[in-house]
Write a protein that holds these residues in place. Structure first.
Motif, mmCIF file in Angstrom:
data_model
loop_
_atom_site.group_PDB
_atom_site.id
_atom_site.type_symbol
_atom_site.label_atom_id
_atom_site.label_comp_id
_atom_site.label_asym_id
_atom_site.label_seq_id
_atom_site.Cartn_x
_atom_site.Cartn_y
_atom_site.Cartn_z
ATOM 1 N N LEU A 40 -2.881 5.526 5.445
ATOM 2 C CA LEU A 40 -4.033 4.885 4.812
ATOM 3 C C LEU A 40 -5.056 4.396 5.836
ATOM 4 O O LEU A 40 -6.084 3.835 5.462
ATOM 5 C CB LEU A 40 -3.568 3.722 3.940
ATOM 6 N N GLY A 41 -4.771 4.602 7.107
ATOM 7 C CA GLY A 41 -5.700 4.197 8.162
ATOM 8 C C GLY A 41 -5.417 2.827 8.736
ATOM 9 O O GLY A 41 -6.251 2.280 9.461
ATOM 10 N N TYR A 42 -4.232 2.280 8.438
ATOM 11 C CA TYR A 42 -3.885 0.937 8.880
ATOM 12 C C TYR A 42 -2.782 1.011 9.931
ATOM 13 O O TYR A 42 -1.593 0.975 9.617
ATOM 14 C CB TYR A 42 -3.412 0.098 7.694
ATOM 15 N N ASP A 43 -3.155 1.126 11.179
ATOM 16 C CA ASP A 43 -2.170 1.205 12.255
ATOM 17 C C ASP A 43 -1.519 -0.136 12.532
ATOM 18 O O ASP A 43 -0.438 -0.198 13.131
ATOM 19 C CB ASP A 43 -2.829 1.734 13.533
ATOM 20 N N ARG A 44 -2.182 -1.223 12.123
ATOM 21 C CA ARG A 44 -1.628 -2.570 12.255
ATOM 22 C C ARG A 44 -1.829 -3.293 10.935
ATOM 23 O O ARG A 44 -2.887 -3.180 10.316
ATOM 24 C CB ARG A 44 -2.287 -3.328 13.406
ATOM 25 N N PHE A 45 -0.828 -4.062 10.545
ATOM 26 C CA PHE A 45 -0.916 -4.714 9.241
ATOM 27 C C PHE A 45 0.025 -5.905 9.201
ATOM 28 O O PHE A 45 0.824 -6.123 10.123
ATOM 29 C CB PHE A 45 -0.583 -3.716 8.123
ATOM 30 N N VAL A 46 -0.062 -6.661 8.117
ATOM 31 C CA VAL A 46 0.875 -7.758 7.864
ATOM 32 C C VAL A 46 1.640 -7.426 6.585
ATOM 33 O O VAL A 46 1.232 -6.559 5.801
ATOM 34 C CB VAL A 46 0.144 -9.107 7.758
ATOM 35 N N ALA A 47 2.758 -8.125 6.364
ATOM 36 C CA ALA A 47 3.647 -7.755 5.256
ATOM 37 C C ALA A 47 4.178 -9.003 4.565
ATOM 38 O O ALA A 47 4.393 -10.045 5.199
ATOM 39 C CB ALA A 47 4.807 -6.905 5.771
ATOM 40 N N GLN A 48 4.432 -8.865 3.254
ATOM 41 C CA GLN A 48 4.928 -9.982 2.446
ATOM 42 C C GLN A 48 5.967 -9.479 1.461
ATOM 43 O O GLN A 48 5.851 -8.371 0.931
ATOM 44 C CB GLN A 48 3.760 -10.631 1.686
ATOM 45 N N GLY A 49 7.022 -10.307 1.191
ATOM 46 C CA GLY A 49 8.007 -9.878 0.214
ATOM 47 C C GLY A 49 8.988 -10.967 -0.165
ATOM 48 O O GLY A 49 9.176 -11.957 0.552
ATOM 49 N N GLY A 50 9.612 -10.763 -1.335
ATOM 50 C CA GLY A 50 10.706 -11.597 -1.824
ATOM 51 C C GLY A 50 11.737 -10.693 -2.478
ATOM 52 O O GLY A 50 11.464 -9.526 -2.761
#
Length: 379
Positions: A168-178
């Motif tokens: 998707l063009g996102y080489d760096r990202f943040v993440a969230q989950g439960g």
């Protein structure tokens, strides 16, 4: 291997909905429970009211329209077609964010929070808090392909998410989950930089071997004992025999609805009536998605695959955590800090349970913004 991303809208045929209504109309009901509460499971009268509404008034097409507004697409990763929603922010410096659901959840958990996260300016927020939001469906959930072999662990899924974000063009990202999203986001945090810049959790697994030093931690251990004694039957069955329970859940929409409805009652912060928090439409959006995709069995297999052998990863990137008070697991800041020394954000929300984004989308959004504000930079 191709990196192609293909539009894949939700478009179930009317025949599938007609079959659902026919099955609902031919339900063979059990006799009434012999108690006046939920201690034997979902009460007959509550279930009959829910099913009458599902058969006669619920509108799946409205749910489909909401899903299809978020650019549903598919891409093939590691031999599996991964389905996801994608909401690009209008803000040029938005940070890419992947949100991961659990069981018995779906992308519907994030439908209200996603627009708030993507376009804070339009909802009275600070545009500097904007995210490009990506919401994949787990393997065997929703429209993501069902694995035909073992091995789709949280670790494997996390690596698939890294590849998805790259495409998707996102080489760096943040993440969230439960929930299972916690397990996958923990793996993402273990992968860490340069791809994964920071993580946020709204669940923190507590274990009986943990030592309590104050009233909050004692309460957390009691909550864990209560869960194991009174609420963990689904977990044992899906860990040991997902195929066996799957026959009933895949064949009976009422059986599926009851299996989920009990979780909404047990795990949400509703104050006495789960339908006062999550509407029948919201509950049925999620239940109907499982029914139409026939994923009750394939989604349950994640317990068989990973419940007994998954291990948490050490995380070096910044960690944020929010405690929602009616989650399955309660915890303390001390416990979170011991496990995650890179903790940069901890907060205890006033309301909310296991399905934090679904139950309290505004509060969830503020927590995600606050957590990643500590490390935010244009990625």
């Amino acid at each position: 291997m191709t990196d192609a991303i293909t539009p894949h809208p939700f478009a179930f045929p009317d025949a599938a909905l007609e079959d659902l209504r026919d099955r609902l109309s031919r339900t063979r009901w059990p006799d009434r429970e012999t108690v006046d509460d939920w201690s034997q499971g979902a009460p007959l009268a509550r279930m009959q009211g829910l099913i009458d509404y599902w058969r006669d008034a619920y509108d799946w097409h409205a749910a489909e329209a909401r899903l299809n507004a978020l650019d549903p697409s598919t891409t093939r990763i590691d031999g599996l077609d991964i389905h996801f929603l994608h909401l690009r922010s209008p803000e040029p410096d938005a940070v890419p964010l992947v949100l991961t659901h659990g069981w018995p959840g779906s992308v519907f958990e994030f439908m209200q929070a996603a627009p708030l996260l993507a376009d804070p300016r339009a909802h009275g927020g600070d545009p500097r808090d904007a995210f490009h939001v990506v919401i994949p469906s787990l393997p065997g959930f929703g429209l993501t392909e069902k694995p035909t072999e073992t091995g789709w662990t949280p670790e494997r899924t996390a690596h698939a998410w890294v590849e998805l974000m790259r495409r998707l063009g996102y080489d760096r990202f943040v993440a969230q989950g439960g929930d299972w999203g916690y397990a996958i986001t923990n793996e993402l945090g273990g992968i860490g930089a340069p791809a994964v810049q920071a993580v946020h959790f709204n669940m923190f697994p507590v274990f009986e071997t943990m030592e309590a030093v104050d009233a909050q931690e004692e309460r957390a251990l009691k909550r864990l004992r209560d869960f194991k004694e009174n609420e963990s039957g689904y977990q044992i069955e899906q860990t040991q025999s997902p195929q066996t329970i799957g026959y009933g859940l895949n064949d009976s929409p009422v059986g599926l609805a009851a299996w989920f409805y009990e979780k909404y009652e047990q795990w949400t912060d509703h104050g006495g009536d789960p339908e006062s928090l999550l509407s029948r439409d919201e509950m049925l959006d999620n239940i109907t998605l499982y029914w139409l995709t026939a994923t009750a069995t394939s989604s349950a297999r994640i317990y068989w695959q990973s419940m007994a052998n998954w291990q948490e990863r050490e995380i070096e990137v910044p960690v944020g955590f929010t405690l929602f008070p009616r989650d399955i697991h309660e915890t303390s800041e001390r416990w979170v800090k011991e496990r995650y020394p890179t903790l940069v954000h901890y907060n205890e929300a006033p309301k909310g349970g296991h399905f934090a984004a679904w139950e309290q989308p505004e509060s969830f959004t503020e927590e995600v913004r606050a957590s990643f504000r500590h490390t935010r930079q244009p990625l």
